[in-house]
Write an enzyme that holds these catalytic residues in place. Structure first.
Site, PDB file in Angstrom:
ATOM      1  N   GLY A  87       4.144 -86.823 -44.472  1.00 48.35           N
ATOM      2  CA  GLY A  87       3.323 -87.190 -45.625  1.00 48.35           C
ATOM      3  C   GLY A  87       3.350 -88.686 -45.898  1.00 48.35           C
ATOM      4  O   GLY A  87       2.977 -89.144 -46.984  1.00 48.35           O
ATOM      5  N   THR A  88       3.749 -89.449 -44.893  1.00 53.71           N
ATOM      6  CA  THR A  88       3.854 -90.906 -45.017  1.00 53.71           C
ATOM      7  C   THR A  88       2.541 -91.546 -45.478  1.00 53.71           C
ATOM      8  O   THR A  88       2.535 -92.401 -46.371  1.00 53.71           O
ATOM      9  CB  THR A  88       4.200 -91.513 -43.635  1.00 53.71           C
ATOM     10  OG1 THR A  88       5.166 -90.695 -42.996  1.00 53.71           O
ATOM     11  CG2 THR A  88       4.674 -92.932 -43.763  1.00 53.71           C
ATOM     12  N   HIS A 115       9.978 -96.188 -40.639  1.00 58.31           N
ATOM     13  CA  HIS A 115      10.388 -94.857 -40.178  1.00 58.31           C
ATOM     14  C   HIS A 115      11.838 -94.902 -39.716  1.00 58.31           C
ATOM     15  O   HIS A 115      12.336 -93.933 -39.151  1.00 58.31           O
ATOM     16  CB  HIS A 115       9.517 -94.406 -38.992  1.00 58.31           C
ATOM     17  CG  HIS A 115       8.135 -93.960 -39.369  1.00 58.31           C
ATOM     18  ND1 HIS A 115       7.874 -93.102 -40.414  1.00 58.31           N
ATOM     19  CD2 HIS A 115       6.922 -94.235 -38.809  1.00 58.31           C
ATOM     20  CE1 HIS A 115       6.562 -92.874 -40.483  1.00 58.31           C
ATOM     21  NE2 HIS A 115       5.968 -93.555 -39.535  1.00 58.31           N
ATOM     22  N   TYR A 150       7.103 -83.247 -49.912  1.00 54.76           N
ATOM     23  CA  TYR A 150       5.652 -83.142 -49.725  1.00 54.76           C
ATOM     24  C   TYR A 150       5.078 -81.943 -50.492  1.00 54.76           C
ATOM     25  O   TYR A 150       4.093 -82.072 -51.222  1.00 54.76           O
ATOM     26  CB  TYR A 150       5.383 -83.021 -48.223  1.00 54.76           C
ATOM     27  CG  TYR A 150       3.942 -82.885 -47.810  1.00 54.76           C
ATOM     28  CD1 TYR A 150       3.136 -84.015 -47.679  1.00 54.76           C
ATOM     29  CD2 TYR A 150       3.393 -81.641 -47.514  1.00 54.76           C
ATOM     30  CE1 TYR A 150       1.802 -83.893 -47.270  1.00 54.76           C
ATOM     31  CE2 TYR A 150       2.079 -81.514 -47.108  1.00 54.76           C
ATOM     32  CZ  TYR A 150       1.285 -82.638 -46.992  1.00 54.76           C
ATOM     33  OH  TYR A 150      -0.024 -82.513 -46.585  1.00 54.76           O
ATOM     34  N   ARG A 172      -5.269 -84.511 -40.767  1.00 52.54           N
ATOM     35  CA  ARG A 172      -5.613 -83.328 -39.976  1.00 52.54           C
ATOM     36  C   ARG A 172      -6.039 -82.208 -40.902  1.00 52.54           C
ATOM     37  O   ARG A 172      -7.211 -82.031 -41.182  1.00 52.54           O
ATOM     38  CB  ARG A 172      -4.408 -82.942 -39.086  1.00 52.54           C
ATOM     39  CG  ARG A 172      -4.736 -81.947 -37.977  1.00 52.54           C
ATOM     40  CD  ARG A 172      -3.502 -81.594 -37.165  1.00 52.54           C
ATOM     41  NE  ARG A 172      -2.491 -80.912 -37.957  1.00 52.54           N
ATOM     42  CZ  ARG A 172      -2.347 -79.598 -38.042  1.00 52.54           C
ATOM     43  NH1 ARG A 172      -3.153 -78.809 -37.368  1.00 52.54           N
ATOM     44  NH2 ARG A 172      -1.401 -79.057 -38.798  1.00 52.54           N
TER      45      ARG A 172
HETATM   46  P1  A3P Z   1      -1.019 -81.993 -41.038  1.00 52.89           P
HETATM   47  O1  A3P Z   1      -0.858 -82.416 -39.623  1.00 52.89           O
HETATM   48  O2  A3P Z   1      -0.200 -80.773 -41.367  1.00 52.89           O
HETATM   49  O3  A3P Z   1      -2.427 -81.835 -41.459  1.00 52.89           O
HETATM   50  P2  A3P Z   1       2.223 -88.643 -41.813  1.00 52.89           P
HETATM   51  O4  A3P Z   1       1.345 -89.341 -42.750  1.00 52.89           O
HETATM   52  O5  A3P Z   1       3.683 -88.759 -42.147  1.00 52.89           O
HETATM   53  O6  A3P Z   1       1.911 -88.960 -40.403  1.00 52.89           O
HETATM   54  O7  A3P Z   1       1.937 -87.079 -42.017  1.00 52.89           O
HETATM   55  C1  A3P Z   1       0.689 -86.570 -41.636  1.00 52.89           C
HETATM   56  C2  A3P Z   1       0.446 -85.278 -42.398  1.00 52.89           C
HETATM   57  O8  A3P Z   1       0.092 -85.590 -43.744  1.00 52.89           O
HETATM   58  C3  A3P Z   1      -0.711 -84.525 -41.794  1.00 52.89           C
HETATM   59  O9  A3P Z   1      -0.412 -83.144 -41.975  1.00 52.89           O
HETATM   60  C4  A3P Z   1      -1.868 -85.001 -42.668  1.00 52.89           C
HETATM   61  O10 A3P Z   1      -2.971 -84.136 -42.659  1.00 52.89           O
HETATM   62  C5  A3P Z   1      -1.202 -85.061 -44.022  1.00 52.89           C
HETATM   63  N1  A3P Z   1      -1.898 -85.969 -44.961  1.00 52.89           N
HETATM   64  C6  A3P Z   1      -2.526 -87.129 -44.681  1.00 52.89           C
HETATM   65  N2  A3P Z   1      -3.061 -87.664 -45.794  1.00 52.89           N
HETATM   66  C7  A3P Z   1      -2.762 -86.813 -46.806  1.00 52.89           C
HETATM   67  C8  A3P Z   1      -3.071 -86.812 -48.203  1.00 52.89           C
HETATM   68  N3  A3P Z   1      -3.794 -87.782 -48.758  1.00 52.89           N
HETATM   69  N4  A3P Z   1      -2.597 -85.796 -48.950  1.00 52.89           N
HETATM   70  C9  A3P Z   1      -1.875 -84.793 -48.404  1.00 52.89           C
HETATM   71  N5  A3P Z   1      -1.570 -84.741 -47.080  1.00 52.89           N
HETATM   72  C10 A3P Z   1      -2.009 -85.732 -46.286  1.00 52.89           C
END
Ligand code: A3P
Length: 314
Positions: free
Chosen positions: A63-64, A121, A209, A280
C-alpha cells in the site's frame, strides 16, 4: 570490501518463475536487486538526516503508493488543493524521493524546500545511522501477507511481460515462503520496525492497509497528526479530510491519465515500470483466487511462527 566484491560473495537467486529475468541478492539479511542494494550502501555512507525528516516506509506491495499519496496531500495542502495538486499529473512514487535511489533529490529537498517526506523500502536494520540517531518520525504500512504475495506476484509477472501461464504462481509462492521476495523476508521487514517501535515509543506509526480501507477518516487523521500536520477544526468542518481521501482513493488515482499511461523512472531501462502496474485491483482477499487450501495452511503456520508474541495479525 569494494561494492562489487560484496555482490560476488552474498547469496543470489535468479527467479525461475520469471524465466530468469530478475536476479536478487541477499545483503544484510534482505533480498533486492543489485542497484537498490548499491543505493542502500550509498545512503548508509552519505545520508545526513534532519530531525524534521519523516520517513514513509514499507515493504513493496503493502500500500506504499496509497500511503505516499496521502502523506504528500496532507503535507502540501497549504500550497495545493484537489484541483492544483501535483498528484493529478505525477504518480505518487515520483512525488516523494526514495532514499535508496534518489539520494540527491532528498538532499536537495533538505537544502531548498524543507519538504520533510522521504520514502524507503529499506528494512529498519539497514537504515542509515544518521537517520536512526536523528530520532525522526517513521510511518510504516503493512498488509495481509496473502494479498501481498499475490500483489507481488502479479506486479513482477506483468513488469517482466510474462503471461500468468508462463509465470507459475506456485513457484512464486514457494520463493516468498522462503523469504525470497522484493525486500523480503516480509515478516522480518515488519518485525524490524515493530521492535523499533517499542524501543522508540511514539516515533513509529504502524498503519495497516486493511484498517485504512475500513476506516480511512480516522487513519488519515492519525497520519496527519503523527507527521505534524494535524487538521484544524475549521479544516475538518470544511471537508478537507474527505477531499484528501477522495483524491487519493484507488478509484480516483487509477483513473488519472498519468497513472494509466505514464512510466515510473522511464530513463532507467532496467527498472522503468508502467505506472498502471502500481494500481491493480486494491481488493482485500484477492488471494482466495490464487491459493490452494494447502498454501493457505502453510503461510498461516509460517506467519504464526514468525510473528508469535507480537500481536500483529497478517
Ligand atoms: P493489488 O495488487 O492487490 O491490487 P504498493 O503501492 O506498495 O506497491 O502496493 C500496491 C498495492 O496497493 C496494489 O494492490 C494496488 O492496487 C494497491 N493500491 C494502489 N493505490 C491504491 C490506493 N489509492 N488505494 C488503495 N490501494 C491502492
Amino acid at each position: 570490501m569494494e561494492d562489487d566484491d560484496i555482490f560476488k560473495t552474498c547469496p543470489q537467486h535468479t527467479i525461475s518463475w520469471l524465466k530468469g529475468n530478475i536476479t536478487m541478492y541477499k545483503y544484510l539479511g534482505f533480498w533486492n536487486i543489485k542497484s537498490f542494494h548499491e543505493g542502500t550502501i550509498l545512503a548508509q555512507k552519505c545520508f545526513k538526516a534532519e530531525p524534521s525528516d519523516v520517513l514513509v516506509s514499507s515493504c513493496p506491495k503493502t500500500g506504499t503508493t496509497w500511503l505516499k499519496a496521502l502523506a504528500f496531500a496532507i503535507v502540501t495542502r497549504d500550497k495545493f488543493d484537489e484541483s492544483t495538486t501535483p498528484l493529478l499529473t505525477t504518480m505518487p512514487h515520483d512525488c516523494i524521493p526514495l532514499l535508496e535511489h534518489d539520494l540527491k533529490k532528498v538532499e536537495d529537498n533538505h537544502k531548498n524546500s524543507g519538504f520533510p517526506l522521504v520514502a524507503t523500502h529499506l528494512p529498519y536494520s539497514s537504515l542509515p545511522e544518521s537517520l536512526v540517531a536523528s530520532d525522526c518520525k517513521i510511518v510504516y504500512i503493512y498488509r495481509n501477507v496473502k494479498d501481498v504475495i499475490v500483489s507481488h506476484y502479479r506486479f513482477l509477472q506483468e513488469a517482466t511481460k510474462l503471461s500468468v501461464d508462463d509465470a507459475p504462481f506456485e513457484a512464486a509462492f514457494d520463493d516468498f515462503c522462503q523469504g525470497i521476495s522484493w525486500c523480503g523476508p516480509y515478516w522480518d521487514h515488519i518485525l524490524g520496525y515493530w521492535k523499533a517501535s517499542h524501543e522508540r515509543p511514539g516515533r513509529i506509526l504502524f498503519l495497516k492497509y486493511e484498517d485504512m480501507k475500513r476506516d480511512p477518516r480516522n487513519n488519515v487523521k492519525r497520519l496527519a497528526e503523527f507527521i505534524g500536520y494535524p487538521f484544524s477544526i475549521e479544516e475538518e468542518k470544511a471537508g478537507v479530510v474527505e477531499n484528501i481521501i477522495k483524491l487519493c482513493s484507488f478509484e480516483n488515482m487509477s483513473n488519472l491519465e498519468v497513472n494509466k499511461s505514464g512510466t515510473h523512472r522511464p530513463e532507467e531501462e532496467d527498472i522503468a515500470i508502467e505506472n498502471r502496474l502500481y494500481f491493480r485491483k486494491a481488493k482485500d482477499g484477492d488471494w482466495e483466487n490464487y491459493f490452494t487450501e494447502e498454501m493457505k495452511e502453510k503461510i498461516d503456520k509460517l506467519i504464526d511462527e514468525k510473528l508469535s508474541g507480537t500481536g500483529l495479525v497478517l
